[in-house]
Scaffold this motif. Sequence first.
Motif, PDB file in Angstrom:
ATOM      1  N   UNK A  81      17.897  -3.299  -1.960  1.00 37.85           N
ATOM      2  CA  UNK A  81      17.862  -4.483  -1.118  1.00 37.85           C
ATOM      3  C   UNK A  81      19.194  -4.764  -0.393  1.00 37.85           C
ATOM      4  N   UNK A  82      20.362  -4.640  -1.071  1.00 37.82           N
ATOM      5  CA  UNK A  82      21.611  -4.885  -0.345  1.00 37.82           C
ATOM      6  C   UNK A  82      21.779  -4.001   0.895  1.00 37.82           C
ATOM      7  N   UNK A  83      21.287  -2.742   0.830  1.00 39.45           N
ATOM      8  CA  UNK A  83      21.345  -1.874   2.016  1.00 39.45           C
ATOM      9  C   UNK A  83      20.573  -2.495   3.167  1.00 39.45           C
ATOM     10  N   UNK A  84      19.357  -2.988   2.841  1.00 38.31           N
ATOM     11  CA  UNK A  84      18.519  -3.571   3.891  1.00 38.31           C
ATOM     12  C   UNK A  84      19.204  -4.791   4.478  1.00 38.31           C
ATOM     13  N   UNK A  85      19.834  -5.592   3.614  1.00 42.42           N
ATOM     14  CA  UNK A  85      20.545  -6.777   4.107  1.00 42.42           C
ATOM     15  C   UNK A  85      21.643  -6.379   5.084  1.00 42.42           C
ATOM     16  N   UNK A 118      22.425  -5.088  13.067  1.00 45.72           N
ATOM     17  CA  UNK A 118      21.747  -5.113  14.359  1.00 45.72           C
ATOM     18  C   UNK A 118      21.730  -6.508  14.982  1.00 45.72           C
ATOM     19  N   UNK A 119      22.175  -7.505  14.226  1.00 41.83           N
ATOM     20  CA  UNK A 119      22.143  -8.864  14.775  1.00 41.83           C
ATOM     21  C   UNK A 119      23.366  -9.118  15.652  1.00 41.83           C
ATOM     22  N   UNK A 120      23.223 -10.083  16.554  1.00 41.59           N
ATOM     23  CA  UNK A 120      24.337 -10.429  17.434  1.00 41.59           C
ATOM     24  C   UNK A 120      25.357 -11.289  16.703  1.00 41.59           C
ATOM     25  N   UNK A 121      26.577 -11.269  17.257  1.00 45.61           N
ATOM     26  CA  UNK A 121      27.625 -12.095  16.672  1.00 45.61           C
ATOM     27  C   UNK A 121      27.675 -13.422  17.407  1.00 45.61           C
ATOM     28  N   UNK A 122      27.729 -14.496  16.634  1.00 45.73           N
ATOM     29  CA  UNK A 122      27.966 -15.806  17.236  1.00 45.73           C
ATOM     30  C   UNK A 122      29.397 -16.189  16.908  1.00 45.73           C
ATOM     31  N   UNK A 123      30.194 -16.329  17.953  1.00 43.03           N
ATOM     32  CA  UNK A 123      31.618 -16.558  17.715  1.00 43.03           C
ATOM     33  C   UNK A 123      31.989 -17.947  18.238  1.00 43.03           C
ATOM     34  N   UNK A 124      32.732 -18.690  17.449  1.00 45.03           N
ATOM     35  CA  UNK A 124      33.159 -20.017  17.891  1.00 45.03           C
ATOM     36  C   UNK A 124      34.144 -19.859  19.049  1.00 45.03           C
ATOM     37  N   UNK A 125      34.194 -20.874  19.908  1.00 44.41           N
ATOM     38  CA  UNK A 125      35.064 -20.779  21.103  1.00 44.41           C
ATOM     39  C   UNK A 125      36.531 -20.687  20.711  1.00 44.41           C
ATOM     40  N   UNK A 177      28.887 -14.014  11.307  1.00 47.08           N
ATOM     41  CA  UNK A 177      27.510 -13.599  11.560  1.00 47.08           C
ATOM     42  C   UNK A 177      27.525 -12.159  12.055  1.00 47.08           C
ATOM     43  N   UNK A 178      26.326 -11.578  12.160  1.00 52.64           N
ATOM     44  CA  UNK A 178      26.194 -10.243  12.731  1.00 52.64           C
ATOM     45  C   UNK A 178      26.985  -9.188  11.981  1.00 52.64           C
ATOM     46  N   UNK A 179      27.581  -8.259  12.731  1.00 51.69           N
ATOM     47  CA  UNK A 179      28.233  -7.132  12.062  1.00 51.69           C
ATOM     48  C   UNK A 179      29.487  -7.569  11.313  1.00 51.69           C
ATOM     49  N   UNK A 180      30.133  -8.663  11.760  1.00 51.30           N
ATOM     50  CA  UNK A 180      31.280  -9.177  11.006  1.00 51.30           C
ATOM     51  C   UNK A 180      30.860  -9.530   9.576  1.00 51.30           C
ATOM     52  N   UNK A 181      29.748 -10.248   9.477  1.00 52.29           N
ATOM     53  CA  UNK A 181      29.262 -10.647   8.158  1.00 52.29           C
ATOM     54  C   UNK A 181      28.869  -9.419   7.345  1.00 52.29           C
TER      55      UNK A 181
END
Lengths: 315, 221
Positions: A45-49, A55-62, A220-224
């Motif tokens: 499961x951790x691999x799938x997570x 593949x998700x986008x990054x949401x970055x604070x301004x 979020x995304x690849x950072x996470x």
Amino acid sequence: MKELNPIFITVLQVVIVLAIAPVFIGWLNMLKCWSQGRSSAGLLQPYRDIAKLFVKDIVLAKNASWIFRFTPYLVFSVPVVASVIIPIISTNLLLSPTADIIVLIALFATARFFTALAGMDIGTAFGGMGASREMMIASLTEPAILMAIFTVSLAGKSTSLAHIAQVFASSVPIMRPSLVFAAIAFAVVILVEGGRIPVDNPSTHLELTMVHEAMILEYSGRHLALIEWGSMMRVFLFVTLGVACFVPWGIAKTGNITEIALSFFFMIIKVGIIGAGIVFVETGIAKMRLFRLTEFLGGAFLMATLGMLSFFILE
Amino acid sequence: MSLKILEQVNSFLAALVLLTAFAMLAQRRINALIHVFMWQGLFLSISTAIVGFIANKHHLYLSSVLTLSLKVIVLPYILHVLIVRLKIRKEVETIVNIPMTMLLGIGLVIFSYHLTRPIMELSTFITRSTLSVALATVMIGLLMMITRKKAITQVIGFLAMENGLFLAATSATYGMPFVVELGVALDVLIAAFIFGIFLFHINTTFDSLDVNQMARLKEDI
């Protein structure tokens, strides 16, 4: 018999850590599910997570600065560097003479320092709170780690991990009071560094209790994904560090290919057992109140110090 | 079993005695404190039997059995009856906070190590290294007596001190003559009884076991 090149062994170790750390976390989660009567999501499961997060986008604070963007890469690369130093399957490593156990702890401390900075970088309340808690815990754990490690170094007559593992692995297994105390202190340290239950709960986002999760809440995304993978490797590496320091029997001392295969097998068993121990502790006790931690970690420090003293007094 | 392994086991037991001494310092609950005291007595009695085997002194077996019956069974039972009768359910009250007492305890261990090192160099016994652990246990017992408010925890501190003295006697001289040991054991037993009666009287007079209340014994002039 074919001899493996130390360079190849080192690369192999990095691959092993990258690949097995998520499985190890999966193993912990699986055991935890079983112990609570739930059906588990499986070892992978951790691999799938991680794959999902990549593949998700990054949401970055301004107002995110370079620290916020740089930290995930640091948190990911520190365990990779550490897996070059810690003797996991063999003591015959290329880079083990260049960095000793104290450098290793400093590396992990650097990663932690940047995580705390990144937690405060965005300026949300949770990040700052998590960072402040993390630093409080760190200031209490690090004396305990260092004391435990000094005790091991005294007994192994070196601060080089490969050397310590080699000395212990070729000695007769005997209960030395100093090492037993240091091992108990180190077990507490593994729980703390892994953010496991008496200190931090890895599976909750409850604002009053989270420590590590609070710091990385804005990612979020690849950072996470990088941070999650990095912290999985961190837990796995602390466990293997414990194995290398306290129960290194069975580790390969040369590049012999069968010996390395055997050593890999032993490593899996030892790490699996330690994982079961961690889950046992996690299901057995409740999470501690933050201000009770001073006593819990003070106890670990006391254990490590007693270990060091009994090395001088009794041995 | 070879002598080397027994020696190792003995020093491990000594380390456990020291650990229980620290555990007593850390305990907040009085029931748990008595349990830890029981464990200390058990480790002490096993250690005494092992020293008896190493040194081939048979009277140490007897004193091991004496320790077992007295410190693992009789004294904890008396203490237990005491806390039930006195209805003590509260946590242990301390004067100095617990982490601080732990640090003081570590300081005492280092101090007693330095104090006993010259003796360890002179001695030829196998058990000489446990002498500093014994001294440290005595000092930690003393520390416990000083830093606790309630009389009953002070009594347990006193008994822990006696454990330390016993360990010192076995490790430094392979045990005192048996008559002396018997006398000491009886003394401790009688002391526990007297403490019990004494605690009852403190409790009935002051409605509390807090020794600070005893300042009230002074007559106003």
